[in-house]
Every structure is written in C-alpha cells, then in structure tokens.
Design a protein around this motif. Structure first.
Motif, PDB file in Angstrom:
ATOM      1  N   GLU A 278       0.732   6.713   4.323  1.00  0.00           N
ATOM      2  CA  GLU A 278       1.392   7.868   3.698  1.00  0.00           C
ATOM      3  C   GLU A 278       1.750   7.622   2.236  1.00  0.00           C
ATOM      4  OE1 GLU A 278       4.745   8.373   6.176  1.00  0.00           O
ATOM      5  OE2 GLU A 278       3.628   9.248   7.861  1.00  0.00           O
ATOM      6  N   GLY A 279       1.984   6.351   1.900  1.00  0.00           N
ATOM      7  CA  GLY A 279       2.375   6.035   0.527  1.00  0.00           C
ATOM      8  C   GLY A 279       1.195   5.699  -0.353  1.00  0.00           C
ATOM      9  N   LEU A 280       0.642   4.487  -0.196  1.00  0.00           N
ATOM     10  CA  LEU A 280      -0.377   3.995  -1.119  1.00  0.00           C
ATOM     11  C   LEU A 280      -1.690   4.762  -1.021  1.00  0.00           C
ATOM     12  CD1 LEU A 280       0.302   0.149  -0.879  1.00  0.00           C
ATOM     13  CD2 LEU A 280       1.058   1.768  -2.632  1.00  0.00           C
ATOM     14  N   LEU A 281      -2.255   4.896   0.188  1.00  0.00           N
ATOM     15  CA  LEU A 281      -3.552   5.556   0.305  1.00  0.00           C
ATOM     16  C   LEU A 281      -3.468   7.044  -0.011  1.00  0.00           C
ATOM     17  CD1 LEU A 281      -5.096   3.798   3.456  1.00  0.00           C
ATOM     18  CD2 LEU A 281      -5.747   3.529   1.054  1.00  0.00           C
ATOM     19  N   ALA A 466       0.822   2.837  -8.296  1.00  0.00           N
ATOM     20  CA  ALA A 466       1.063   2.279  -6.960  1.00  0.00           C
ATOM     21  C   ALA A 466       2.529   1.918  -6.779  1.00  0.00           C
ATOM     22  CB  ALA A 466       0.182   1.055  -6.741  1.00  0.00           C
ATOM     23  N   ALA A 467       3.126   1.285  -7.790  1.00  0.00           N
ATOM     24  CA  ALA A 467       4.528   0.883  -7.683  1.00  0.00           C
ATOM     25  C   ALA A 467       5.444   2.103  -7.591  1.00  0.00           C
ATOM     26  CB  ALA A 467       4.913   0.021  -8.878  1.00  0.00           C
ATOM     27  N   THR A 468       5.186   3.101  -8.443  1.00  0.00           N
ATOM     28  CA  THR A 468       6.008   4.310  -8.413  1.00  0.00           C
ATOM     29  C   THR A 468       5.863   5.035  -7.088  1.00  0.00           C
ATOM     30  OG1 THR A 468       5.656   4.508 -10.805  1.00  0.00           O
ATOM     31  CG2 THR A 468       6.559   6.423  -9.669  1.00  0.00           C
ATOM     32  N   THR A 469       4.632   5.090  -6.586  1.00  0.00           N
ATOM     33  CA  THR A 469       4.389   5.761  -5.306  1.00  0.00           C
ATOM     34  C   THR A 469       5.103   5.045  -4.165  1.00  0.00           C
ATOM     35  OG1 THR A 469       2.232   6.534  -6.103  1.00  0.00           O
ATOM     36  CG2 THR A 469       2.595   6.560  -3.725  1.00  0.00           C
ATOM     37  N   ALA A 470       5.087   3.710  -4.181  1.00  0.00           N
ATOM     38  CA  ALA A 470       5.762   2.942  -3.124  1.00  0.00           C
ATOM     39  C   ALA A 470       7.267   3.206  -3.133  1.00  0.00           C
ATOM     40  CB  ALA A 470       5.482   1.451  -3.303  1.00  0.00           C
ATOM     41  N   ALA A 536       4.593  13.186  -0.501  1.00  0.00           N
ATOM     42  CA  ALA A 536       5.540  14.083   0.159  1.00  0.00           C
ATOM     43  C   ALA A 536       4.856  14.898   1.256  1.00  0.00           C
ATOM     44  CB  ALA A 536       6.177  15.015  -0.862  1.00  0.00           C
ATOM     45  N   ASN A 537       3.648  15.369   0.971  1.00  0.00           N
ATOM     46  CA  ASN A 537       2.931  16.159   1.970  1.00  0.00           C
ATOM     47  C   ASN A 537       2.453  15.307   3.133  1.00  0.00           C
ATOM     48  OD1 ASN A 537       2.312  19.212   1.255  1.00  0.00           O
ATOM     49  ND2 ASN A 537       2.370  18.092  -0.669  1.00  0.00           N
ATOM     50  N   ALA A 538       2.102  14.020   2.856  1.00  0.00           N
ATOM     51  CA  ALA A 538       1.690  13.127   3.941  1.00  0.00           C
ATOM     52  C   ALA A 538       2.867  12.856   4.880  1.00  0.00           C
ATOM     53  CB  ALA A 538       1.155  11.818   3.356  1.00  0.00           C
ATOM     54  N   ILE A 539       4.049  12.631   4.308  1.00  0.00           N
ATOM     55  CA  ILE A 539       5.242  12.404   5.129  1.00  0.00           C
ATOM     56  C   ILE A 539       5.597  13.671   5.898  1.00  0.00           C
ATOM     57  CG2 ILE A 539       7.732  11.978   5.005  1.00  0.00           C
ATOM     58  CD1 ILE A 539       7.179  10.036   2.737  1.00  0.00           C
TER      59      ILE A 539
END
Length: 623
Positions: A278-281, A466-470, A536-539
C-alpha cells in the motif's frame, strides 16, 4: 626624439578572439587589474612596432554596442569616449571581428569607426570561416568600411606584423587628435542594414550550407512566423507526450500490479506487507509510471538543443521578455527551469543586472518543471476524454497539457511585468547572441542525456519520494480505525485529521479531503502529490477486491468532480515548488526576505487561480 608610447585599445564583440589577439601581441608583458571604481577586469600590456618603437595595448571588455547593457559594456564605452576615470582616451582602435559572423560584428565596428579615431579592423578567425566554406575579400571590406582591414588568425599568430604596421600607418596618417568630438553613430536600423550590405559586398563565395542556414533563419527568426513555428513545435511535443507514451505506461502499470500481487501472496498480512504493497509499490509506482512521458518531453528538448534551434528560440523570446522588463539573458535560466527550478535559479548568476536577476529567480518556479508532469498527466488522463478535437489529428489531452504549460509561461510574464514596475523596478537590458550552426543531433549524446535524466528521476523516486511515501503511509495507517465502524481509516488516521483541518481552508476553492491530504507532502517533491493520492486510495481500498482492481484514475473519477480536478490543475500551475527550490532561492538571494515573498505570492496566485477555475467550471455545470 620620440613621444610617449601610443595607447591602442582592442575592442569587439564577445567571442571574436579579441583576448587571443591581445595575448599573441603582448606575450608575457601583461598586467591585470580593475578599472578605478569599477570591479571590471583591466588587461594591459606592451608590444612594439617593426622598428622597435613601443606601444601600450589595453584589452577592453567584450561589447555589442556603445549603448551599454552591463557594467563591462559601460567601461568599454567610457574608455573609447575618454570618459573613464584614470584612463586616457586611446590613440587608436583595433576592432576585432569574427570573419564567420560579419553581419553581427560589423554593427559594433561601424559604431566605433564613426567615433573618428584611427582605426584598423582585424578580420580574425579567417581560417575557421574558410573551413566553413566562406570566402571573404578583405580589400573590398576595407573599401566599404573606409579603414584598413587585416586578416588575422590570433591563435596561430598570423597577421600580427601586418596588423601593427596598419595601426602605425593609421596613426601617422590620421588628422584627428584624441580630443576631437566623435561623430554620432547611426541609428540602430540603419546600422544593421549597413552592416548586412557590407557583409554581402565583402563575401566572394559561400557554401550552399551557409546560404541554406541563412534562408532557414529568415523564417525561423521572423518575428511572426518564427513564433508560430516555436508554438507549433511545443504543441507537437505535448501531443507526443500522450500519443507515444500509452504503451510503455501500460507495461509499467502491469509490472507494478504484478509486483503487488507477488508481495501480497508471499508476505504475511501485517505492518510490513502494508508498507510494501500500500505504501511503496502503490505510492512510488504511481510516480514511476510517468517516466515514459518525462523522457519523451526531454527527448524533444535535447533534440532542439543539439540541432541549434534552442538558441534561436531564446532570440525569439527576447522581444517578448523585453516588453515585461526582462532581458533575453533570462531565457536560458527559465528554460532550464522546465527541467527543475533549482538549476534554473542557479543559472541566473549569468545575468549582470541585479534586479533583472532577482526577477528571474522569483518567476522561475512558474515554469512547469518535470515534477509537475505526473500530476498533470494523472488528472488529465482521469478527467479529460482521450479523443481528437473536432475530428482533427489533435488530441484533446495533449491540447490541455499544452495549455497548462502556456499558462505557466504567461503567468510568469505577467508577474515579471508587475514586479519590474514595483518591488524590482528597472528596465530590460539589451541582449545579443551568436547563432550556432544547424546540425544533426548525435544520437549517442541524446541517448546518454536521456539515460541521465531517467536515472535522476528513478533515484529521486527511490529516495525522496519513497521516504515521504513511507512516512505518509505510517501517518495514514495509525491510529487504526475501530473495526466495523463507519469511519474510514484515511479519515481516522493522523494524516487524515491534519487533512481535515486543512480542508477547511481549501474547501472554498473546490478542494476535497483527498487534495488536502496530498498538498502538504507535495512540498517535499511535487510528484509526491501523486504518490500520496495513490497511497491513500490503496489504504482506503483495503481488502475490497473491486476497489483494489481499480486504477488510481478510475477511483478519482468516482470521487472528484470535473470542476475540482480543473481547480487542482490550476493550483499546480502556480503553487510554490518543493523545499529545494525555496532553499536555493534563499542561498542565491542571501536571506529569507525574497524566498518568503516568493512563497507568499505563489500561494496567493495558486489559491486565486484554483478558486476562479472552480467557480467558473461550476457556473458551466461541471460541478
């Protein structure tokens, strides 16, 4: 009994080989200092006539005109007119011209000849002109100019003896003293016409390639047709961004989806799988998918630069920029800002006028950098139909993208116009440039440059994004919403609650909770707005198979109105860029005053543009 050594000034356009000629004439007998009261370099040296009599040489800063556009050009004017403090007026001038660029260089030469001083023209770099297929007649050129003309090749020390002999003869035979009033130079139009006529008269032969270049430039540099060609090239470029990228984007999307399936199947449910899937990919993958469009955009830019056209585009834009108080020198920094505003702002160091430079820095973020492209293409792909306009080959999506880029450029010009008449008040400086030859781009060089751009983008995606997304995934995942409740996890989380507070501020301009959530992390990097929406949409999708199967574009279509989507695009045209841009502005302006001013006016513009766009769209029934 002999008098004091005459002082000879070497004058000419930049890149005429003037300093090479000065070095060849003086050897090691040189001294470098500054002019009194001016931080402009003064190079002086000594040489001798054939009979051993000494002469003093001074190498004046390169200049295009006796109407100065910089401190360097002002010093050149003051020295040749005898106005420079601590410097006597020259007894004679050596005007150095580039044999391959007579049209441009003879303009300044005619101004200098009109001053009435003993003058000799050094027809320099004649070997390079002949190599390019240009054959000149120095005697005819001398007859047209009314002063001696000596062919020289400064780097090979050819023609030096003849040049000094011509200077000696000009001084001895000249009737004017250095105290006489100089003749006024002709007007600009007459000057350029006369220079072109003399250049044609002195040209014995030129290759078809040179003639072809001149004919092409007659159209490409035309004030009307040239601008139409520039706009057409930009239009084709943005159409290609969509038309050529569909297949590679689909391949990347399929690859990311396959990785998510593999990760979900082979990782136990929990914190780590959520972070990866949900986060990185989901987040980073939503940005990486736009790599083909970014590379297509840069392919066009690289081809235009390598072919020699980009300099001509700068020449065309100079007239427009002058109308808003900017110099053509600002075009290259602004052009660089289409890739990234950071190198664009650093490139403003080449602009001599302080207020002109400051204005260029303040408007550089309005140039649509490559980081905005993922945002634009996501929203355009979701809400603008993929169809042609009126049955023509013109795609509507490419047309909208072209309009966004033009909006940024027009906005920058309007802001510059206001700034140059208020906080950075001043006039536009003059600007001249040499036109490079047209040539076929080297595919190897273009390929290397594209690879470097791809690597920069992927490295940025693998680090900052990647860091911001995590971090965003963590803020969206905790605290956990009560099981079986009606509250969405995205709304219940820390990030969701922050977004709810911001939503109050941005709701009047049509923004929703999704956009409020994406705005704050987008300050780290513009692309993060896309990864924030994807995460956000993946979560939000959770274990809902139907929701998971939907693309980000499809999910946005179901949650946003067209008016909101258009307002979001308008916001990104004007909104301040990433933190790196703000930091480099602080460094280049030596304080926080101008960076804070820049951020403030850009936020105000973005808010107003988004609001106007939203309420206009609602009025037309798109809400």
């Amino acid at each position: 009994m002999t008098g004091p050594a005459p002082m000879i000034a070497l004058v000419g356009n930049p890149n005429a080989g003037k300093s090479s000629l000065f070095n060849a004439l003086t050897g090691a007998r040189q001294k470098i200092a500054n002019y009194p009261g001016v931080t402009v370099e003064r190079k002086s040296g000594h040489a001798s006539f054939a009979d051993g009599r000494p002469l003093a040489l001074v190498d004046l800063p390169g200049s295009y005109s006796l109407s100065p556009a910089s401190p360097d050009e002002a010093v050149t004017r003051d020295v040749v007119l005898g106005r420079q403090a601590g410097e006597k007026r020259p007894d004679a001038l050596i005007v150095v011209v580039d044999a391959a660029n007579l049209d441009n260089h003879l303009c300044f030469a005619l101004e200098l000849i009109a001053l009435g001083l003993p003058t000799v023209v050094a027809l320099n770099m004649l070997d390079l002109a002949e190599r390019d297929g240009l054959t000149l007649d120095p005697d005819r050129l001398a007859a047209e100019l009314g002063v001696p003309v000596v062919p020289t090749v400064a780097v090979r020390k050819r023609g030096l003896t003849e040049l000094l002999a011509a200077v000696d003869g000009a001084i001895l035979s000249h009737g004017l003293s250095a105290t006489d009033q100089p003749a006024p130079p002709p007007g600009d139009t007459a000057l350029h016409q006369r220079a072109r006529a003399i250049a044609r008269a002195a040209t014995l032969a030129e290759t078809p390639v040179r003639r072809w270049t001149q004919r092409v430039d007659a159209v490409a540099l035309h004030p009307v047709f040239g601008l139409l060609i520039l706009l057409a090239l930009m239009f084709v470029m943005f159409q290609a961004v969509y038309a050529w990228s569909e297949a590679p984007i689909a391949w990347i999307e399929d690859g990311i989806a396959a990785l998510q399936v593999v990760a979900s199947d082979h990782m136990a449910a929990g914190f780590l799988r959520g972070l990866v899937v949900e986060g990185l990919l989901a987040g980073v993958g939503a940005v990486v998918v736009f790599l083909p469009q970014i590379l297509i955009l840069f392919l066009f830019i690289l081809l235009l630069e390598a072919s020699g056209y980009m300099t001509r585009a700068a020449f065309l834009m100079d007239g427009i920029m002058a109308k808003v108080g900017l110099s053509g020198r600002g075009f290259i920094p602004l052009l660089s800002s289409f890739a990234c505003a950071v190198p664009g702002i650093m490139a403003t160091r080449a602009i001599p006028d302080a207020k002109d430079r400051l204005t260029t820095i303040l408007i550089a973020p309005l140039m649509t950098c490559s980081a905005r492209l993922p945002v634009y293409t996501l929203i355009i792909g979701a809400f603008i139909p993929n169809r042609s306009v009126g049955g023509s080959p013109v795609g509507l999506q490419g047309l909208v993208l072209f309009g966004l880029y033009v909006s940024g450029i027009v906005g920058a010009l309007v802001v510059a116009f206001v700034l140059r008449r208020s906080v950075t008040k001043g006039n536009a400086a003059g600007f001249m440039m040499e036109m490079p030859r047209y040539q076929w781009p080297r595919l190897r060089d273009v390929g290397i440059a594209l690879w470097q751009r791809a690597w920069i983008f992927l490295r940025r995606a693998g680090t900052i994004i990647a860091a911001t997304t995590a971090v965003l995934w963590l803020l969206l995942s905790y605290p956990q919403a009560p099981a079986g409740g009606d509250v969405r996890q995205v709304d219940y989380s820390i990030a969701g609650r922050i977004a709810s507070g911001l939503e109050v501020v941005v709701k009047p301009i049509g923004f929703n909770h999704d956009i409020a959530l994406a705005l704050i992390p987008a300050m780290a990097a513009r692309e993060v707005a896309v990864s924030a929406l994807a995460t956000a949409n993946a979560i939000d999708a959770g274990d809902d198979e139907d929701a998971v199967a939907q693309s980000l574009s499809e999910r946005l279509q179901g949650r946003w109105s067209i008016a909101t989507a258009l307002a979001f695009l308008a916001w990104f045209v004007f909104a301040p860029q990433c933190i790196s841009t703000i930091a480099i502005t602080r460094r280049e302006t030596n304080g926080w005053r101008w960076p804070l001013f820049m951020v403030g006016y850009l936020f105000a513009l973005a808010y107003a543009a988004a609001g106007i766009t939203y309420w206009t769209a609602v009025a037309f029934g798109l809400g």
